[in-house]
Scaffold this motif. Structure first.
Motif, PDB file in Angstrom:
ATOM      1  N   THR A 205       0.857  -1.180   0.000  1.00 35.09           N
ATOM      2  CA  THR A 205       0.000   0.000   0.000  1.00 35.09           C
ATOM      3  C   THR A 205       0.897   1.235   0.000  1.00 35.09           C
ATOM      4  OG1 THR A 205      -1.770  -1.118   1.209  1.00 35.09           O
ATOM      5  CG2 THR A 205      -1.699   1.283   1.374  1.00 35.09           C
ATOM      6  N   THR A 206       0.543   2.222  -0.825  1.00 38.72           N
ATOM      7  CA  THR A 206       1.289   3.483  -0.779  1.00 38.72           C
ATOM      8  C   THR A 206       0.793   4.267   0.435  1.00 38.72           C
ATOM      9  OG1 THR A 206       1.459   3.499  -3.159  1.00 38.72           O
ATOM     10  CG2 THR A 206       1.835   5.599  -2.051  1.00 38.72           C
ATOM     11  N   ILE A 207       1.727   4.504   1.385  1.00 38.83           N
ATOM     12  CA  ILE A 207       1.384   5.261   2.601  1.00 38.83           C
ATOM     13  C   ILE A 207       2.118   6.594   2.519  1.00 38.83           C
ATOM     14  CG2 ILE A 207       1.596   5.329   5.121  1.00 38.83           C
ATOM     15  CD1 ILE A 207       1.494   2.195   4.986  1.00 38.83           C
ATOM     16  N   ARG A 208       1.380   7.680   2.551  1.00 34.23           N
ATOM     17  CA  ARG A 208       2.081   8.945   2.359  1.00 34.23           C
ATOM     18  C   ARG A 208       2.363   9.703   3.651  1.00 34.23           C
ATOM     19  NH1 ARG A 208      -2.897  11.244   0.497  1.00 34.23           N
ATOM     20  NH2 ARG A 208      -3.296  13.362   1.151  1.00 34.23           N
ATOM     21  N   GLY A 209       1.780   9.247   4.743  1.00 36.89           N
ATOM     22  CA  GLY A 209       2.091   9.946   5.993  1.00 36.89           C
ATOM     23  C   GLY A 209       1.326   9.396   7.175  1.00 36.89           C
ATOM     24  N   THR A 210       1.625   9.959   8.328  1.00 37.82           N
ATOM     25  CA  THR A 210       1.007   9.541   9.581  1.00 37.82           C
ATOM     26  C   THR A 210       0.414  10.770  10.257  1.00 37.82           C
ATOM     27  OG1 THR A 210       2.621   7.796   9.906  1.00 37.82           O
ATOM     28  CG2 THR A 210       1.533   8.580  11.875  1.00 37.82           C
ATOM     29  N   ALA A 211      -0.755  10.604  10.854  1.00 34.80           N
ATOM     30  CA  ALA A 211      -1.311  11.687  11.678  1.00 34.80           C
ATOM     31  C   ALA A 211      -1.501  11.130  13.083  1.00 34.80           C
ATOM     32  CB  ALA A 211      -2.649  12.146  11.121  1.00 34.80           C
ATOM     33  N   ARG A 212      -0.931  11.815  14.062  1.00 36.97           N
ATOM     34  CA  ARG A 212      -1.179  11.434  15.461  1.00 36.97           C
ATOM     35  C   ARG A 212      -2.623  11.829  15.798  1.00 36.97           C
ATOM     36  NH1 ARG A 212       2.503   7.799  17.106  1.00 36.97           N
ATOM     37  NH2 ARG A 212       4.335   8.196  15.839  1.00 36.97           N
ATOM     38  N   PHE A 213      -3.212  11.194  16.821  1.00 38.63           N
ATOM     39  CA  PHE A 213      -4.601  11.523  17.204  1.00 38.63           C
ATOM     40  C   PHE A 213      -4.813  13.039  17.273  1.00 38.63           C
ATOM     41  CE2 PHE A 213      -5.836   7.436  19.755  1.00 38.63           C
ATOM     42  CZ  PHE A 213      -5.780   6.713  18.588  1.00 38.63           C
ATOM     43  N   ASP A 214      -3.836  13.742  17.917  1.00 35.10           N
ATOM     44  CA  ASP A 214      -4.027  15.183  18.120  1.00 35.10           C
ATOM     45  C   ASP A 214      -4.015  15.961  16.808  1.00 35.10           C
ATOM     46  OD1 ASP A 214      -4.366  14.915  20.812  1.00 35.10           O
ATOM     47  OD2 ASP A 214      -2.218  15.072  21.257  1.00 35.10           O
ATOM     48  N   ASP A 215      -3.494  15.324  15.744  1.00 33.95           N
ATOM     49  CA  ASP A 215      -3.426  16.001  14.434  1.00 33.95           C
ATOM     50  C   ASP A 215      -4.424  15.413  13.450  1.00 33.95           C
ATOM     51  OD1 ASP A 215      -1.548  17.916  14.764  1.00 33.95           O
ATOM     52  OD2 ASP A 215       0.137  16.533  14.436  1.00 33.95           O
ATOM     53  N   ILE A 216      -5.448  14.761  13.962  1.00 25.39           N
ATOM     54  CA  ILE A 216      -6.314  13.987  13.073  1.00 25.39           C
ATOM     55  C   ILE A 216      -7.043  14.877  12.058  1.00 25.39           C
ATOM     56  CG2 ILE A 216      -8.361  13.888  14.615  1.00 25.39           C
ATOM     57  CD1 ILE A 216      -8.419  10.860  13.563  1.00 25.39           C
ATOM     58  N   VAL A 217      -7.415  16.091  12.501  1.00 23.00           N
ATOM     59  CA  VAL A 217      -8.143  16.978  11.588  1.00 23.00           C
ATOM     60  C   VAL A 217      -7.270  17.308  10.381  1.00 23.00           C
ATOM     61  CG1 VAL A 217      -9.098  19.314  11.371  1.00 23.00           C
ATOM     62  CG2 VAL A 217      -9.708  17.897  13.339  1.00 23.00           C
ATOM     63  N   LYS A 218      -6.010  17.649  10.647  1.00 24.99           N
ATOM     64  CA  LYS A 218      -5.070  17.978   9.574  1.00 24.99           C
ATOM     65  C   LYS A 218      -4.837  16.741   8.685  1.00 24.99           C
ATOM     66  CE  LYS A 218      -0.445  19.810   9.378  1.00 24.99           C
ATOM     67  NZ  LYS A 218       0.721  19.874  10.255  1.00 24.99           N
ATOM     68  N   GLY A 219      -4.675  15.608   9.313  1.00 22.79           N
ATOM     69  CA  GLY A 219      -4.403  14.363   8.566  1.00 22.79           C
ATOM     70  C   GLY A 219      -5.537  14.024   7.608  1.00 22.79           C
TER      71      GLY A 219
END
Ligand SMILES: NC(=O)c1ccc[n+]([C@@H]2O[C@H](COP(=O)([O-])OP(=O)(O)OC[C@H]3O[C@@H](n4cnc5c(N)ncnc54)[C@H](OP(=O)(O)O)[C@@H]3O)[C@@H](O)[C@H]2O)c1
Length: 332
Positions: free
Chosen positions: A301-315
């Motif tokens: 799977t192409t994974i382009r990044g990670t969002a931590r819970f606190d950054d979920i809106v941005k992710g």
């Protein structure tokens, strides 16, 4: 534990995303036939986006934790499952209670796949849904003995897996995309047949290619007017398999005469229905086959990044702004 909760469904995707909050909750205990999982990473799929918009098959009483897929480690289990404690798993959690966007969550034993230690845990977060969907869909084309297939949402991960599996089985793939950059990316990767939905000559080009390559199976992840265009472009005795509704619009423009006189059919595919039709041995054998392909790097799977819970809106905003760029993983 920390968990993400959705506080309001909204058809407006930005409003739905903004209603996500991170809260503290008690760690749940595993019920009968359940294990408790400590999350490594959760995937974000179009089904999660449809869910927070209130437009999916599963509706939870809010506030509720979203997330249908993830990977992690079993840290507790019901009596008969204690032997699974410590095992790495990938899972598909489509229940009204609970979800994977949570530091800990419970899952039924039938909805986990036990992982080989060599399996990458980020890849495992996106393992239980898309690869199996692509496998089931490709199987339909193989059973129909199609020499070629048509698919839209060509920049997505399911379509990418379908291309890999079709190639392995000697089937040509006609890809339909909606953005020039996605078309450019697929062409640069060496995929020969890439059509743009917005191209003025799209219908004619698709019809000609489908006829020349004898594409008698098509996979539709979009719905709306493009469903009719694809259906009408297929040769006689073809099947349009609908497995997603990304446009959010009803399928339209189907040529009635083609249904009556050309033996063309429309069907639906959903992963859980497909899985239910397999015997247990059949599913385990496919899971083993697919897992080996991930371990060897043949499938990815192409994974382009990670969002931590606190950054979920941005992710999530990132993910919806360019879905063809790859998956965003959610981590505590
Ligand atoms: N039925 C099942 O059991 C099942 C199981 C798994 C997945 N699915 C479905 O499979 C589809 C693909 O999932 P995925 O995980 O592969 O997606 P993904 O990797 O997140 O990518 C989504 C793709 O769809 C494109 N797209 C989004 N909205 C579109 C629209 N309105 N018209 C045309 N293209 C659009 C995106 O293009 P842009 O980059 O241009 O946005 C992107 O290429 C989804 O519909 C999902 O719900 C169904």
């Amino acid at each position: 534990m920390k968990t993400v909760i959705l506080t309001n469904y909204s058809p407006n995707v930005l409003r739905a995303i903004l209603s996500l909050k991170v809260v503290e909750k008690e760690i749940p205990g595993p019920g009968e036939n359940e294990v408790l999982v400590k999350l490594h990473a959760a995937a974000v799929n179009p089904s999660d986006i449809a869910f927070i918009q209130g437009g999916y098959n599963i509706v939870k009483t809010l506030p509720a934790t979203p997330g249908f897929e993830g990977s992690g480690t079993v840290v507790d289990a019901a009596g008969n499952l204690k032997n699974l404690i410590g095992r790495k798993i990938s899972c598909f959690v489509q229940y009204v209670e609970g979800g994977t966007w949570s530091e800990y969550f419970t899952v039924h034993k039938n909805d986990i796949i036990l992982l080989d230690d060599k399996m990458d845990m980020d890849q495992a977060a996106c393992f239980t849904v898309n690869p199996f969907t692509a496998y089931g869909l490709t199987d339909i084309a193989l059973a129909r003995q199609s020499r070629a297939l048509v698919q839209n949402a060509g920049g997505g991960q399911v379509p990418a897996f379908i291309r890999m599996l079709a190639k392995e089985n000697g089937m040509e793939v006609i890809n339909i995309v909606r953005k020039p950059e996605t078309a450019g990316k697929l062409l640069a990767e060496g995929h020969q047949y890439v059509l743009m939905e917005q191209d003025e000559a799209f219908e004619e080009k698709l019809k000609t290619l489908a006829r020349d390559l004898d594409a008698t199976t098509a996979f539709d992840a979009v719905g709306g007017a493009v469903s009719g265009v694809i259906f009408n472009a297929l040769p006689a005795d073809s099947e349009l398999v609908v497995y997603g509704g990304l446009s959010g619009k009803p399928m339209s423009g189907i040529n009635t005469m083609d249904v009556i006189f050309k033996d063309k059919i429309i069907s639906g595919f959903n992963l859980l229905g497909w899985k239910d039709e397999l015997d247990e041995g059949g599913f385990l054998s496919i899971a083993g086959e697919l897992q080996q392909k991930f371990i060897s790097g043949e499938l990815k799977t192409t994974i382009r990044g990670t969002a931590r819970f606190d950054d979920i809106v941005k992710g999530l905003k990132n993910y919806i702004s360019n879905m063809s760029a790859g998956k965003i993983l959610i981590k505590p």
